[in-house]
Motif scaffolding. Structure first.
Motif, short mmCIF file in Angstrom:
data_model
loop_
_atom_site.label_atom_id
_atom_site.label_comp_id
_atom_site.label_asym_id
_atom_site.label_seq_id
_atom_site.Cartn_x
_atom_site.Cartn_y
_atom_site.Cartn_z
N GLY A 56 0.83 -1.21 0.00
CA GLY A 56 0.00 0.00 0.00
C GLY A 56 0.86 1.25 0.00
O GLY A 56 0.60 2.20 -0.75
N GLU A 57 1.89 1.24 0.85
CA GLU A 57 2.80 2.38 0.93
C GLU A 57 3.47 2.63 -0.42
O GLU A 57 3.55 3.77 -0.89
CB GLU A 57 3.85 2.09 2.01
CG GLU A 57 4.89 3.17 2.23
CD GLU A 57 4.27 4.46 2.72
OE1 GLU A 57 3.29 4.39 3.50
OE2 GLU A 57 4.74 5.54 2.31
N ALA A 59 0.69 3.97 -2.87
CA ALA A 59 0.19 5.32 -2.55
C ALA A 59 1.25 6.39 -2.82
O ALA A 59 0.95 7.45 -3.37
CB ALA A 59 -0.27 5.37 -1.10
N ARG A 104 -4.08 10.90 1.12
CA ARG A 104 -3.55 9.54 1.23
C ARG A 104 -4.65 8.51 1.12
O ARG A 104 -4.48 7.45 0.53
CB ARG A 104 -2.89 9.43 2.61
CG ARG A 104 -1.54 8.80 2.61
CD ARG A 104 -1.09 8.61 4.03
NE ARG A 104 -0.84 7.20 4.23
CZ ARG A 104 0.20 6.57 3.68
NH1 ARG A 104 1.07 7.25 2.97
NH2 ARG A 104 0.39 5.29 3.87
N LYS A 105 -5.76 8.85 1.71
CA LYS A 105 -6.89 7.93 1.73
C LYS A 105 -7.36 7.66 0.29
O LYS A 105 -7.60 6.52 -0.09
CB LYS A 105 -8.03 8.53 2.55
CG LYS A 105 -9.07 7.53 2.99
CD LYS A 105 -10.02 8.14 4.01
CE LYS A 105 -11.42 7.60 3.82
NZ LYS A 105 -12.19 8.26 2.76
N LEU A 113 -4.90 5.48 -1.53
CA LEU A 113 -5.03 4.07 -1.18
C LEU A 113 -6.25 3.45 -1.86
O LEU A 113 -6.22 2.28 -2.24
CB LEU A 113 -5.12 3.91 0.35
CG LEU A 113 -3.77 4.10 1.06
CD1 LEU A 113 -3.95 4.19 2.56
CD2 LEU A 113 -2.81 2.97 0.71
N GLU A 114 -7.31 4.25 -2.01
CA GLU A 114 -8.50 3.74 -2.68
C GLU A 114 -8.21 3.41 -4.15
O GLU A 114 -8.61 2.37 -4.66
CB GLU A 114 -9.62 4.78 -2.61
CG GLU A 114 -10.82 4.28 -1.81
CD GLU A 114 -11.67 5.43 -1.30
OE1 GLU A 114 -12.12 6.24 -2.15
OE2 GLU A 114 -11.85 5.53 -0.08
N SER A 121 -5.33 2.64 -5.27
CA SER A 121 -4.46 1.46 -5.24
C SER A 121 -5.27 0.18 -5.15
O SER A 121 -4.99 -0.80 -5.86
CB SER A 121 -3.50 1.55 -4.05
OG SER A 121 -2.80 2.76 -4.08
N GLU A 176 -7.88 -5.08 -0.12
CA GLU A 176 -7.82 -4.19 1.06
C GLU A 176 -6.86 -4.73 2.10
O GLU A 176 -6.10 -3.96 2.70
CB GLU A 176 -9.22 -4.01 1.69
CG GLU A 176 -10.15 -3.13 0.89
CD GLU A 176 -10.97 -3.92 -0.13
OE1 GLU A 176 -10.68 -5.14 -0.30
OE2 GLU A 176 -11.88 -3.34 -0.75
N LEU A 178 -3.06 -4.87 0.88
CA LEU A 178 -2.40 -3.56 0.88
C LEU A 178 -1.44 -3.40 2.06
O LEU A 178 -0.43 -2.72 1.98
CB LEU A 178 -3.50 -2.49 0.97
CG LEU A 178 -3.37 -1.24 0.13
CD1 LEU A 178 -3.00 -1.55 -1.30
CD2 LEU A 178 -4.67 -0.45 0.18
N ASN A 179 -1.78 -4.05 3.17
CA ASN A 179 -0.95 -3.88 4.38
C ASN A 179 0.15 -4.92 4.49
O ASN A 179 0.81 -5.01 5.51
CB ASN A 179 -1.85 -3.95 5.62
CG ASN A 179 -2.83 -2.82 5.63
OD1 ASN A 179 -2.48 -1.69 5.32
ND2 ASN A 179 -4.08 -3.13 5.94
#
Ligand code: ADP
Ligand code: MG
Lengths: 326, 321
Positions: free
Chosen positions: B111-112, B115, B126-127, B130-131, B133, B146, B149-150
């Motif tokens: 995710g990082e 983004a 940022r939000k 991420l969306e 992404s 979702e 991403l982490n």
């Protein structure tokens, strides 16, 4: 992560057991606790009775077990010279040494990171060449020589900095700790010893950070970061830096421990009343209990620092953090 | 004449070595229109990657563009400032690298890494980044994006990582994607799948693509045009159809002959004899002559020009026509 930490702690305990065994062997072969207790003017038969009473005629491993039991309670016997428990002597001398090491570590960290990074990013600039050149000089001059030159220049010639002792200290933590950090005089006394003690490690760290960072800059993921259109700043200080940090932390932990060894030289030249200074005196006086206590204390410190450093490494490196492997 | 999306003219790339300068890319030119796909093929060391990277001016040191122009959206990319280039990289022209195991930074989450790419080019939250992404991960068929991403790169297989890299290359809806051997490092069983995905997404978004590969078989299925490279030069360029059906240059002929399936089953695969010359010891004349059956006369002394040969609607650099 929990498994990783547990494993690291078990390893640390094993290493400490090995160190304690070495310490005990020294004590067993070199030390004479009877002399420490009664001096040399006592009759042979009385000494023998005392030996029996103290368990000194027991088998080796029984004695080692007793040594361990006492060591865990912090009892390393009585220092022959100071006429006090060896552990107590160590604890009195430790703050001086720890403050010296701490101040040097801070100096090394705040200087080596920006300088090493700069040398990696701009390897061809004049400043980088200058830093790299000076770092070679720094690494190759022995600590005691650096110390003497510093004293000669700043104390003898220029009269601006004191050349020996800790200066004015203040008792803190209910008298358990004498600190030189809280007075101007104490800080002034710290300057030269800290520079001397850092003189080897700082250049090493600059070179280490530079080398690691230059290697990271060659990787595909850095090239990809450029291809993504990220700014140079982000690539250098976020992407490359975090990857540089991992190997530097591992090596750094070991080096920090090695610095304890250099304190012996530094403290001797600057008459710094810490453990290193005490260690050399104890060697001269064959103060075995004190020597063994010193060995054990430094061992704990070294193993402790390395364990903490490894755990920090694990926290930064997602591979360790998530799967618990390295 | 209509302006091309990308036009490379007389590109020359040199490497500054201690022993002197090496010309790695010599007089390379091609065009790409909106949504068009060009394949660059040739053996390893032909200069394909260097050509690809030079488009966004990202050749590894000590290489540098020493001549020619790269016209893109009205700008010559060999002359623009670093800042202008930065805004084109990953935004208007993005890249896919060969080895997905090495492309992603091991210490940052997916995710990082996604983004940050968007935030480097767009002024959004940022939000929102991420969306976007998540949406792109969905497009490359990553299940439950979702949560993915982490996660960190090492938690994905090679094929999954290359999907993520493709998703990153699509984040800002670029005009061109340069894919440098995007499936070479992958398991054979998923190579076709990844290639298909890439093709499908480029077609859907009308994205231009430069596909770099040593595999003529792959480009012939994916691209509309082919440029065959040999020792830093283009030796033949034209439409895929024409080149595959009727190659002109002996090197292209050799590549086609070497394709599996071009001979009966059971027969040994054909290989062009010899190997490509090192840049330091380039033969005089046509660089291909030591391996060429037809070589004679001029071939030994004069570098053939890349020009139209006979009535064929394409360019080839060979004296033997
Ligand atoms: N970093 C470098 N330093 C020196 N020469 C290089 C470098 N990178 C590439 N080259 C030269 O450029 C040639 C083409 O390389 P490349 O474009 O990677 O080939 P490929 O067609 O396999 O992608 C190589 O044969 C090599 O001689
Ligand atoms: Mg390549």
């Amino acid at each position: 992560m929990f498994a990783f930490i547990t494993r690291r702690i078990i390893q640390a305990v094993v290493v400490m057991l090995i160190i304690s065994f070495i310490g005990f062997t020294i004590k067993h072969h070199v030390g004479d606790p009877v002399r420490e207790l009664v001096g040399v003017s006592v009759k042979a038969s009385e000494r023998e009775a005392l030996r029996e009473k103290l368990g000194l005629n027991d088998p080796f491993f029984v004695q080692y077990k007793n040594f361990l039991k006492n060591a865990v309670r912090g009892d390393f016997g009585i220092s022959y010279f100071f006429k006090k428990p060896a552990a107590q002597v160590i604890l009195e001398k430790a703050p001086a040494t720890l403050e010296l090491v701490f101040a040097s570590s801070i100096l090394i960290i705040i200087l080596s990171i920006p300088l090493g990074t700069y040398c990696a990013i701009k390897p061809k600039s004049i400043l980088s060449r200058l830093i790299m050149g000076m770092s070679i000089v720094g690494v190759s001059i022995p600590v005691f020589l650096t110390a003497i030159m510093l004293i000669f220049l700043f104390s003898v010639n220029l009269h601006i900095l004191p050349s020996y002792g800790r200066g004015e200290t203040v008792a803190v933590f209910g008298g358990l700790w004498d600190t030189g950090f809280l007075t101007i005089d104490g800080l002034k006394h710290l300057i030269l010893p800290v520079i001397a003690l850092s003189s080897i490690m700082l250049p090493l760290f600059i070179r280490l950070i530079r080398a690691e960072m230059m290697e990271v800059m060659q990787t595909e993921y850095i090239k990809f970061a450029f291809a993504k259109g990220l700014s140079k700043k982000r690539i250098w200080f976020v992407h490359a830096f975090k990857n540089t940090l991992l190997p530097v932390i591992t090596v750094g932990g070991v080096q920090l421990g090695i610095m304890i060894a250099y304190t012996i030289l530094t403290e001797t030249v600057f008459q710094w009343q810490g453990m290193g200074f005490m260690f050399l005196e104890a060697v001269e006086r064959s103060d075995t209990s004190l020597l063994v206590a010193y060995l054990m204390f430094v061992g704990v410190l070294f193993v402790g620092v390395n364990t903490v450093v490894d755990i920090i490494y694990g926290l930064i490196n997602p591979k360790v953090r998530i799967s618990g492997t390295k | 004449m209509m302006e091309h999306l990308l036009e490379v003219n007389n590109l020359e790339v040199k490497f500054k070595l201690r022993t002197g300068e090496l010309t790695a890319i010599d007089n390379v030119g091609f065009t790409l229109d909106k949504g068009e796909r060009l394949g660059i093929v040739g053996e390893s060391g032909a200069g394909k990657s260097v050509t690809g990277f030079s488009i966004i001016n990202l050749i590894s040191k000590p290489g540098y563009i020493s001549g020619g122009e790269i016209m893109f959206e009205g700008k010559d990319l060999t002359r623009v400032s670093e800042d202008v280039l930065r805004h084109i990289r990953g935004n208007r022209i993005s890249m896919i690298f060969q080895d997905p195991m090495m492309t992603l930074n091991p210490v940052f989450t997916i995710g990082e890494q996604m983004a940050e790419t968007i935030l480097a080019h767009k002024n959004i939250s940022r939000k929102d980044a991420l969306e976007i992404s998540v949406e792109k991960l969905r497009q490359v068929h990553i299940p439950s994006p979702e949560t993915r991403l982490n996660q960190y790169p090492h938690e994905f297989s090679g094929g999954m990582r290359q999907r993520i890299v493709i998703a990153i290359s699509l984040l800002l809806d670029p005009a061109i994607i340069i894919a440098d051997e995007p499936t070479t490092a992958l398991d054979v069983t998923i190579q076709a799948e990844i290639m298909e995905l890439l093709l499908e997404l480029c077609e859907k978004n009308d994205t231009g693509m430069i596909l770099i590969t040593h595999d003529l078989g792959v480009v012939s299925q994916v691209t509309e045009k082919i440029a065959v490279m040999y020792a830093g030069r283009i030796v033949e360029i034209g439409s895929t159809e024409n080149i595959v059906a009727n190659p002109l240059h002996p090197y292209t002929k050799g590549l086609i002959k070497a394709l599996p399936g071009s001979r009966g089953t059971g027969e040994k695969l054909y290989q062009i004899p010899g190997s490509m010359p090192n840049l330091t010891e380039m033969p005089k004349g046509c660089a291909f002559h030591p391996r060429c059956e037809l070589a004679e006369g001029e071939c030994f002394s004069k570098v053939p020009e890349l020009i139209q040969r006979g009535n064929f609607r394409r360019l080839a650099a060979c004296h033997k026509f």
